[in-house]
Each structure stands twice: as C-alpha cells, then as structure tokens.
Design an enzyme around this catalytic site. Structure first.
Site, PDB file in Angstrom:
ATOM      1  N   ASP A 110      43.799  50.530  36.621  1.00 16.39           N
ATOM      2  CA  ASP A 110      44.282  49.844  37.818  1.00 16.39           C
ATOM      3  C   ASP A 110      45.775  49.543  37.781  1.00 16.39           C
ATOM      4  O   ASP A 110      46.499  49.854  38.716  1.00 16.39           O
ATOM      5  CB  ASP A 110      43.493  48.547  37.984  1.00 16.39           C
ATOM      6  CG  ASP A 110      43.970  47.720  39.152  1.00 16.39           C
ATOM      7  OD1 ASP A 110      43.829  48.193  40.292  1.00 16.39           O
ATOM      8  OD2 ASP A 110      44.490  46.608  38.938  1.00 16.39           O
ATOM      9  N   ASP A 113      46.699  46.915  32.875  1.00 12.71           N
ATOM     10  CA  ASP A 113      45.522  46.710  32.036  1.00 12.71           C
ATOM     11  C   ASP A 113      44.705  48.001  31.976  1.00 12.71           C
ATOM     12  O   ASP A 113      45.176  49.061  32.382  1.00 12.71           O
ATOM     13  CB  ASP A 113      44.690  45.546  32.565  1.00 12.71           C
ATOM     14  CG  ASP A 113      44.336  45.715  34.048  1.00 12.71           C
ATOM     15  OD1 ASP A 113      44.418  46.849  34.557  1.00 12.71           O
ATOM     16  OD2 ASP A 113      43.990  44.719  34.706  1.00 12.71           O
ATOM     17  N   TYR A 261      40.113  38.671  40.632  1.00 11.58           N
ATOM     18  CA  TYR A 261      41.031  39.809  40.559  1.00 11.58           C
ATOM     19  C   TYR A 261      41.227  40.487  41.916  1.00 11.58           C
ATOM     20  O   TYR A 261      42.354  40.602  42.394  1.00 11.58           O
ATOM     21  CB  TYR A 261      40.550  40.795  39.493  1.00 11.58           C
ATOM     22  CG  TYR A 261      40.580  40.170  38.128  1.00 11.58           C
ATOM     23  CD1 TYR A 261      41.763  40.084  37.414  1.00 11.58           C
ATOM     24  CD2 TYR A 261      39.439  39.592  37.578  1.00 11.58           C
ATOM     25  CE1 TYR A 261      41.819  39.468  36.170  1.00 11.58           C
ATOM     26  CE2 TYR A 261      39.472  38.971  36.339  1.00 11.58           C
ATOM     27  CZ  TYR A 261      40.670  38.912  35.637  1.00 11.58           C
ATOM     28  OH  TYR A 261      40.720  38.287  34.418  1.00 11.58           O
ATOM     29  N   GLU A 506      54.484  43.966  36.612  1.00 12.03           N
ATOM     30  CA  GLU A 506      53.320  44.842  36.470  1.00 12.03           C
ATOM     31  C   GLU A 506      53.242  45.841  37.619  1.00 12.03           C
ATOM     32  O   GLU A 506      53.322  45.468  38.789  1.00 12.03           O
ATOM     33  CB  GLU A 506      52.028  44.016  36.427  1.00 12.03           C
ATOM     34  CG  GLU A 506      50.793  44.874  36.121  1.00 12.03           C
ATOM     35  CD  GLU A 506      49.543  44.043  35.936  1.00 12.03           C
ATOM     36  OE1 GLU A 506      48.599  44.537  35.294  1.00 12.03           O
ATOM     37  OE2 GLU A 506      49.514  42.891  36.418  1.00 12.03           O
TER      38      GLU A 506
END
Length: 533
Positions: A110, A113, A261, A506
């Site tokens: 994704d 991670d 999430y 990220e």
C-alpha cells in the site's frame, strides 16, 4: 449534440422542464436561473473547429516525470518479480494467501508498510485503467504505455485471485497492527500475514464495488490485447457488482478493525462509480439506468462539489458520466436525459470550484495555489483534482465545447489545463521549498522517505524489532524509492524531510496512480477517444 438539432420551441420546453426538475429536486440553491441560462447558452453555442487528434509535441519535463513516477509501481510489487527494474527489490510475499489455499502473492504494498489493502489498491487499478483508456496514445508517445499496462495487470491478477467465488472477496493481506510493530524489508518479512475477507455475512459494499470498477475498467484496457483475460475480468466485475448491491453494508461496520486505516464514509458513491464503469464496459443500459434513474436520488449528490479520492468517487463518477453527455452513446437521447445532464452540471460545479479566479473558487488551497484539504497525504486531492480538470477540459476540447460558465464568468478548456499544470508544477519544484515532492525528479527531493524497503540496506541483517534503527537513522535512505510521491507539505507550505513523520514523508500507491494519470494527460495535447469500446 441533439440540442443543436431542435428548434427554438423545443429549446424553450427543455429549459422549462429543467427548471421544474431542479425545483422539484431541491437543488435550485446550487444552480441559479442565471447559471442555467448560461449553461444552455454554452450548450448551444457555435463550436470552434480544429481539434487535435494525435499527440502534439511532447512536454519534456512531464515526460521525464511520468517515466520516473511509473517506476514506483515496480518498487511496490509483491510476489515473484518479472523483468524487475528496481535493483534493490526482490521476491516477497510468496506465501500470501496460503492460509486460504489461494495465491495472493501478487498485488502491491500500500505505502511505506507491507500490507495489501484491497480498497485503495482497487482504486489504484481503476485510475490506472482510466488513464490508459483516455491517454494511452500519449503514454505510448513517451514509451510508458507498456509499463502502465504491466503494472495494471499485476494488480488485476491479484484481484482475480482474491475473488474465488461470487460472494467472497479477500480485501486485505497482512495485519496492520503486526506489520507496524516491525520495520523490515519485504524480502525479509517474518511477521504473520493473515487474510481478511468480506462475504454475505460480513458485507463490504464499497470494497466490492470499487473492485468491480477496477475489473470493468481494466477489461476495456485489455479488450484488444487479450480478449480472454478481458472477458474474465468483466465476469468478475459483474459478479462483484451484484454482490456489492445485493448485500449492502459498509465494510467499516462489518469489520471495525479497518476503521483505523481506510475507514469508509459510505458506499453509495462506489455503487454509482462501478455502475458507470460497467456501462462503459458492456454497453448494457441497465447499468446506466442504475446510476441515472434507480439510485440517483439516494446517492448522486447532484449540485454538490466533492473531493475525488480513494474514499469518495462522486466527482469521478460525475466526470465519467459527462463523457456520455459530451459524446453521446448508442440508444441514448442525451438532450432529453435530465439525469445525465445533471451529472455533467455537477461536474461543472466541481470544475468551477477548482479554477482559482472563478467566483465559486474553493478556499481549500495554500497561499501559492496548491489544492490542500487534509494533513495526511495532502497531495492526493491536488493530484486528483488536477487529473479531473485536465480530463474535463479535454472532453470540452474534443467535443468542441468552447466555454465553461461559472456564476456568469466564462472559462475555456485551456483554463482547466493551466490549473492542472499549476498543481503538478508545484509538485515538481515550483513551490516555496524549491524542492520536488517526486523522488528522483530534479536535484532536490526528499531523502528520508517513510518506506521500509527503501530505508534498509539490502545487505542488512535485521529482524522485526532491530530494523527500527533504520527508521530512526538520520542518514538518507540507502535505496532510492524512485517515483514515490511523498505525502506533501503542511498547509503553511513547509516540509520536514524526516523519515519518522509519515504524515509528510510516506508515499502511497494510489497517490502515484493519480499523478501518473495527470502527467499522462499533460505530457502532450490531444483529443480523447469518444468511446472506450
């Protein structure tokens, strides 16, 4: 358009009918009489000639950025890698799905991670498909079409395997809680990788519908390349749509642990989005009726602007259905289809909000003009907005529609394109930080990307816990996560290049899909195809 063929008497009747419908629907507040008059004026305005049909001159900076951005999908691949372009990546996730006797080894991680989240991953596939369908010729002009198709198929291969029966869909591989307690390269994962599914007892309408949209749009991409694969994708899409619609329920309620999430705010938009894609893929009017007749009142949100994202597909659906309004379709009287015109009108509301100097311009932007909505992955909304803007402008250009009216002010397709360029130019370095937010582009870009594989040396011998030394290391990442679009700057337009600040540093696969789609539309100028089939 059919409106051109009718006499003045017919036009007058249509205007009255429109006004009646809008009053009845309660959306007059979002479309004043002046706006309606302007709308019909531009719908019937004499159109200019001279629309480009082939890609024009290549814009070098966008071609280079597209080449770089496309490589991030290779950075994110799970499974046994084929024709690997990223030297520091290797095979990983080969046992994914083994607990269910399934091969879920493919797909993509994704973000920074190592979890495969099905909801945003399916959105990634849908956006890649849309970009290829609209701008495949421009991708081909800069030799990126093959890479886009390969990346798309890597995801759809996974999605096919994740749908082993009509009413079962595996929506996640890996436990986020376990995954986030480790900092490891994907090739060296040691934590357990459980799977998560939706079914008739635990439905997940938005995930099933988004996956249906991904399958349906991808079936169009592969229709001429691999007809049997295309047919298989379409079969899965139709089954998933039936599953999504028959067993309605949010996956956020069925499986509460997903809320932390990728929490869903509703599934109506995904149902319309999937139906629109299935109509384009099949030509079956029942799917169009689903969006324009059966469910429009409950889910369409006509007259209201929204932000296009992995969670909200309203604006994307409005633009996608505007295609039919602009280009027509077999067996559809566009001028008499009030619902299609309302989708188009709402798409125009979205466009007017994006144009920086229009009367209804959104205030959700930075001082220097970047669309900015939320802290986390803020560049998602700017890239999504810019993609829809360049695409809508190209619909206008191709249909030779000259003017977009926004509260009495007039704008052109070129204005939409300029807005889109302003967003990507900001990302590529024209910002107060004078840095590129696309890793590998230019001379100044983030060095501490929040990404496990990028941050750990290939020869490092680390386990789950001791790998965190690389998260906290002050040194630049040893491996370049080429093509990664980081989360983006704060509202005050500053950026802290710090690996442990995942809010800013990220990257994510779905944000990259939006950037690739945007760059594909800007890499040169061209008309779009009038039909995907």
């Amino acid at each position: 358009m059919e409106a051109h063929k009718k006499g003045e008497e017919t036009k007058s009747k249509e205007w009255l009918w429109w006004l009646f419908v809008l009053v009845l629907a309660g959306v007059v507040a979002s479309a004043s009489v002046l706006t309606l008059l302007s709308y019909f004026k531009h719908m019937t305005k004499t159109k200019p000639s001279g629309v480009p049909h082939r890609p024009g001159p290549v814009v070098a900076q966008y071609a280079k950025a597209l080449e770089i951005a496309m490589q991030f999908f290779d950075v994110q691949k799970s499974g046994k890698l084929v024709d690997n372009r990223i030297w520091w990546r290797g095979d990983s996730g080969l046992q994914d799905g083994i607990d269910q006797n399934l091969d879920l080894s493919k797909g993509m991680y994704d973000a920074g991670d190592l979890v495969k989240f099905g909801f945003p991953l399916a959105f990634t596939a849908t956006i890649l498909s849309w970009a290829i369908l609209e701008y495949g010729d421009q991708m081909e002009a800069v030799k990126q079409l093959g890479f886009a198709q390969d990346s798309l198929k890597w995801i759809t291969d996974y999605l096919v395997n994740a749908h082993p029966s009509p009413n079962v869909l595996y929506i996640q591989v890996g436990d986020p809680e376990l995954d986030h307690k480790c900092w490891q390269r994907p090739e060296a994962m040691t934590e357990k990788r459980p799977t998560l599914q939706i079914n008739t007892s635990f439905p997940g309408t938005e995930v099933a519908a988004e996956t249906a949209a991904a399958m349906a749009s991808a079936s169009l991409v592969f229709k001429k390349l691999n007809s049997s694969y295309s047919s298989m994708l379409l079969m899965h899409a139709q089954q998933l749509f039936t599953f999504a619609d028959t067993y309605r329920g949010s996956y956020s309620l069925s499986i509460p642990q997903v809320q932390e999430y990728y929490n869903s705010t509703g599934y109506g938009d995904e149902l319309l989005w999937a139906a629109a894609w299935l109509y384009h893929a099949t030509g079956d009017h029942s799917y169009l009726d689903y969006a324009t007749e059966i469910n429009r009142q409950e889910f369409a949100s006509w007259g209201s602007a929204s932000w296009f994202s992995w969670d909200d597909k309203h604006a994307g659906t409005q633009v996608l259905l505007s295609r039919i309004s602009y280009f027509g379709a077999k067996g559809i009287s566009v001028g008499e289809n009030i619902a299609l015109q309302m989708y188009r009108k709402t798409a125009e509301v979205v466009m007017c909000g994006l144009l920086p100097d229009s009367p209804p311009a959104t205030s959700s932007r930075t001082q220097n003009g970047l669309i900015w909505v939320i802290n986390w992955h803020c560049l998602q909304h700017s890239m999504a907005s810019a993609f829809l803007a360049v695409l809508y402008g190209d619909y206008m250009l191709t249909s030779q529609t000259e003017i977009l009216y926004c509260d009495g002010q007039s704008y052109t397709p070129e204005d939409l394109r300029k807005f889109a360029m302003s967003q990507v130019d900001y990302v590529l370095g024209q910002n107060p930080m004078e840095m590129s937010y696309l890793v590998g582009y230019g001379n100044n870009y983030p060095q501490q990307v929040h990404h496990r594989g990028s941050s750990i040396p290939v020869d490092a011998k680390t386990g789950c816990k001791d790998g965190f030394e690389w998260l906290y290391s002050p040194k630049p990442n040893p491996n370049l996560a080429i093509g990664a679009l980081v989360g983006g700057p704060f509202l005050n337009e500053t950026y802290v290049d710090y690996r442990n600040n995942s809010m800013l540093s990220e990257p994510s696969t779905y944000n990259n899909a939006l950037l690739v789609a945007l760059l594909s539309g800007l890499v040169s100028s061209s008309s779009v195809v009038q039909s995907f089939s």
